[in-house]
Enzyme design. Structure first.
Site, PDB file in Angstrom:
ATOM      1  N   SER A 118       9.126  48.424  74.199  1.00 57.34           N
ATOM      2  CA  SER A 118       8.940  47.167  74.901  1.00 57.34           C
ATOM      3  C   SER A 118       9.831  46.431  75.586  1.00 57.34           C
ATOM      4  CB  SER A 118       8.457  46.282  73.584  1.00 57.34           C
ATOM      5  OG  SER A 118       7.547  46.502  72.865  1.00 57.34           O
ATOM      6  N   HIS A 139       4.789  51.957  79.287  1.00 55.72           N
ATOM      7  CA  HIS A 139       4.650  50.840  78.104  1.00 55.72           C
ATOM      8  C   HIS A 139       3.246  50.511  78.200  1.00 55.72           C
ATOM      9  CE1 HIS A 139       5.313  46.491  76.961  1.00 55.72           C
ATOM     10  NE2 HIS A 139       5.283  47.064  76.196  1.00 55.72           N
ATOM     11  N   GLU A 151       2.460  49.418  81.764  1.00 56.97           N
ATOM     12  CA  GLU A 151       3.552  49.057  82.696  1.00 56.97           C
ATOM     13  C   GLU A 151       4.384  50.408  82.862  1.00 56.97           C
ATOM     14  OE1 GLU A 151       5.969  46.323  80.870  1.00 56.97           O
ATOM     15  OE2 GLU A 151       6.208  45.108  82.587  1.00 56.97           O
ATOM     16  N   ASN A 189       6.872  41.615  78.952  1.00 59.47           N
ATOM     17  CA  ASN A 189       7.446  40.861  77.893  1.00 59.47           C
ATOM     18  C   ASN A 189       8.526  39.705  78.278  1.00 59.47           C
ATOM     19  OD1 ASN A 189       6.101  41.812  75.404  1.00 59.47           O
ATOM     20  ND2 ASN A 189       7.282  43.717  75.681  1.00 59.47           N
TER      21      ASN A 189
END
Ligand SMILES: NC(=O)c1ccc[n+]([C@@H]2O[C@H](COP(=O)([O-])OP(=O)(O)OC[C@H]3O[C@@H](n4cnc5c(N)ncnc54)[C@H](O)[C@@H]3O)[C@@H](O)[C@H]2O)c1
Length: 296
Positions: A118, A139, A151, A189
């Site tokens: 992450s 991701h 991602e 994130n």
């Protein structure tokens, strides 16, 4: 690409294995913990049953998907013949560096090594191998079989050819890949975690309670789920470690994790996976708010 190895059978690993297996790939699902493998397989079966009940898949597709997955507790046997390894083990730098060092010596030269991290630097993980041009971030979002986005994070040395292969592979899975560069938190994130942290800070400061904060964001901003409940789903330990990576990476206090988040993780309140976070997920108190005490 035919043979995929997935390392880690937790929240993300079982979803990634499910998604590849449903698209017809042969999947080796690897975890050091036998119980995690059993739980991972049970979750995949339960999720397939749900798809079957909604008539999104047939009984034959369900058994084919399950038949495409083999489990291993040994990484050596599990990654044998893999064209691609997707690592989805616990979010810890030392652990991931160690796994990639092992993968580099165990896997064939052509094997692409991807990580579902992450927030940890893809460039740093790639540097633990002798093939940094073949290391990439993949991701996936939670829950993997449902969420469309992947991602795709290019490390400093990731080659164009490997990026293209992984972008195309993600499309084969029915996903929408988005290419981004390797900086702390990537894109998803970097934007999501400050919002979650600010929601926890709002609770910590006594501005409003859990339900009130989540309701404002759900009904006011059209978010499908409030940020505190989303944090419970992601795992509060995962949120804390992502914030710490961004805090260290940017040396910017705006990413400092809220003390309430730190306390809850230290108290073992990790969200859905531990049965309690901002809400209580035990059978008798399904998704009931537990942090009312912060509402003054
Ligand atoms: N939870 C999320 O919503 C989410 C979303 C996107 C990405 N991620 C990332 O996915 C990765 C996995 O997260 P998770 O939430 O599934 O964690 P999790 O705690 O649910 O599962 C991690 C699994 O890894 C296993 N493991 C630990 N060390 C291992 C090793 N050396 N070899 C094999 N297996 C090992 C553990 O036994 C555990 O079953 C992390 O990098 C996390 O940052 C999580």
């Amino acid at each position: 690409m035919k043979q995929i190895a997935v390392i880690g059978a937790g929240t993300m690993g079982n979803g990634i294995a499910h998604t590849f297996a449903q698209s017809g790939f042969q999947v080796s699902l690897i975890d050091v913990n036998e119980v995690a493998l059993e739980k991972g397989l049970a979750t995949i079966a339960k999720n397939l049953d749900r798809m079957l009940a909604k008539e999104h898949i047939t009984e034959a597709e369900k058994s084919q998907t399950l038949g495409n997955i083999t489990t291993y507790t040994s990484i050596e046997t599990g990654v044998m013949n893999a064209d691609l390894v997707v690592e989805a083990a616990t979010e810890r730098v030392d652990l991931k560096l160690n796994i990639f060092k092992q993968l580099d010596s165990l896997c064939e030269a052509k094997t692409i090594l991807a990580t579902n991290t992450s927030s940890i630097s893809i460039t740093q993980i790639a540097a633990a191998t002798s093939r940094p041009e073949q290391v990439i971030g993949m991701h996936f979002m939670n829950p993997v079989p449902i969420m469309k986005l992947v991602e795709i994070i290019r490390g400093y040395n990731t080659s164009d050819a490997v990026t293209k292969t992984i972008m195309e592979l993600s499309e084969t899975l029915g996903k929408v890949p988005v290419e981004v560069n390797d900086y702390p938190g990537f894109v998803a994130n970097r934007i999501l975690m400050p919002m979650i942290n600010e929601s926890i800070e709002t609770l910590y400061n006594g501005v409003a309670g859990v339900l009130e904060i989540d309701t404002v964001m759900k009904l006011g901003m059209a978010h499908p789920m409030g940020p505190l409940q989303l944090a419970d789903f992601i795992g509060l330990d995962v949120c804390l470690s992502i914030l710490n990576v961004m805090y260290d990476g940017f040396k910017n206090p705006k990413y400092a994790p809220c003390p309430l988040l730190v306390n809850m993780v230290q108290a073992g309140k990790l969200g859905v996976k531990s049965g309690e976070g901002f809400y209580d997920y035990s059978e008798h108190r399904k998704a009931e708010v537990v942090s009312k005490q912060f509402l003054k």
